[in-house]
Enzyme design. Structure first.
Site, PDB file in Angstrom:
ATOM      1  N   SER A 183       0.825  -1.192   0.000  1.00  0.00           N
ATOM      2  CA  SER A 183       0.000   0.000   0.000  1.00  0.00           C
ATOM      3  C   SER A 183       0.870   1.257   0.000  1.00  0.00           C
ATOM      4  CB  SER A 183      -0.961  -0.037   1.199  1.00  0.00           C
ATOM      5  OG  SER A 183      -1.947   0.975   1.103  1.00  0.00           O
ATOM      6  N   GLN A 184       0.806   2.078   1.030  1.00  0.00           N
ATOM      7  CA  GLN A 184       1.660   3.260   1.065  1.00  0.00           C
ATOM      8  C   GLN A 184       3.132   2.867   0.962  1.00  0.00           C
ATOM      9  OE1 GLN A 184       2.755   7.126   3.916  1.00  0.00           O
ATOM     10  NE2 GLN A 184       0.902   5.972   4.345  1.00  0.00           N
TER      11      GLN A 184
ATOM     12  N   HIS B 276      -7.976  -5.051  -0.350  1.00  0.00           N
ATOM     13  CA  HIS B 276      -6.699  -4.349  -0.190  1.00  0.00           C
ATOM     14  C   HIS B 276      -5.821  -5.003   0.873  1.00  0.00           C
ATOM     15  CE1 HIS B 276      -3.973  -0.975  -0.641  1.00  0.00           C
ATOM     16  NE2 HIS B 276      -4.008  -0.758   0.670  1.00  0.00           N
TER      17      HIS B 276
END
Length: 234
Positions: free
Chosen positions: A109-110, A227
């Site tokens: 993700s980030q 996610h």
């Protein structure tokens, strides 16, 4: 899926053992709001460590925040900016100390966005990065042998039509392929901070970036559970 990708890399095959430095070193960058450590990367990081005897791993120390009080209130943009800068500095310093170690980057993700920025450059308006230069020194760029990204908001997911002509009949044969050859998964749309479809990553052959269509961060879906599902036992 991810460990097969790393094991298939010729640069990591048959490397010598018994050195004063690790043959393989893994750097992991966790997702937003995950506590310090590897977060959802743990399974993939451990698979790499098990595959290469004597390998080492280190979690990137950065805010991994999106404005939440639980991670100090740092905005997402500032967190991704700090992560990119910190990751580049850490990798550059590590390669200067251990020049023969082969490096594997794993970002979620980030954290995927951070490593995407680090190895590809190109700037990142969503993280306030105006410089388009790759922030790694040349030796570090060469030392990075594999980059595994999961749920990266910089995912593009665009398809292009690739056509060839039969050498005898000259009839066209066309298939749809990813604009970025290193992208895998079912997503066909861009993430929250998608790169321009015209962008060319200089080390795309070292990357595998995964994103599925229901993911609301690396794609345009609406299922946050998707996610959180990358790299689980794969």
């Amino acid at each position: 899926m991810y460990i097969q990708y790393v094991l298939a890399l010729p640069a990591l095959a048959g490397i010598a053992m018994a050195q004063s430095y690790p043959n393989v070193h893994v750097s992991g960058a966790r997702e937003t709001t995950a506590p310090a450590g590897y977060g959802s990367l743990s399974t993939v990081v451990n698979l790499v460590l098990q595959a290469y005897s004597g390998s080492t791993a280190e979690a990137l120390n950065y805010p991994a925040c999106g404005g939440q009080s639980s991670c100090g209130g740092t905005s997402y943009a500032n967190s991704a900016n700090q992560g990119t800068s910190t990751a580049a500095s850490v990798i550059n310093a590590y390669v200067a100390k251990c020049p023969n170690t082969q490096i594997v980057l794993v970002g979620y993700s980030q954290g995927g966005q951070v490593f995407d920025n680090v190895v590809c450059g190109g700037g990142d308006s969503g993280a306030g990065i105006s410089s388009t230069a790759v922030p790694l020194i040349s030796a570090a760029q060469a030392a990075v042998k594999a980059v595994i990204l999961m749920g990266d908001p910089r995912y593009v997911g665009k398809l292009i039509l690739h056509c060839i002509r039969h050498k005898l009949t000259y009839s066209p044969f066309c298939i749809q392929v990813y604009r970025f050859s290193y992208e895998v998964g079912s997503c066909r749309a861009g993430g929250l901070d998608a790169r321009p479809s015209s962008f060319q990553c200089p080390v795309g052959n070292k990357i595998q970036s995964s994103c599925d269509s229901a993911d609301p961060y690396c794609c345009n879906g609406n299922d946050a559970n998707v996610h959180q599902g990358y790299g689980r036992g794969r």
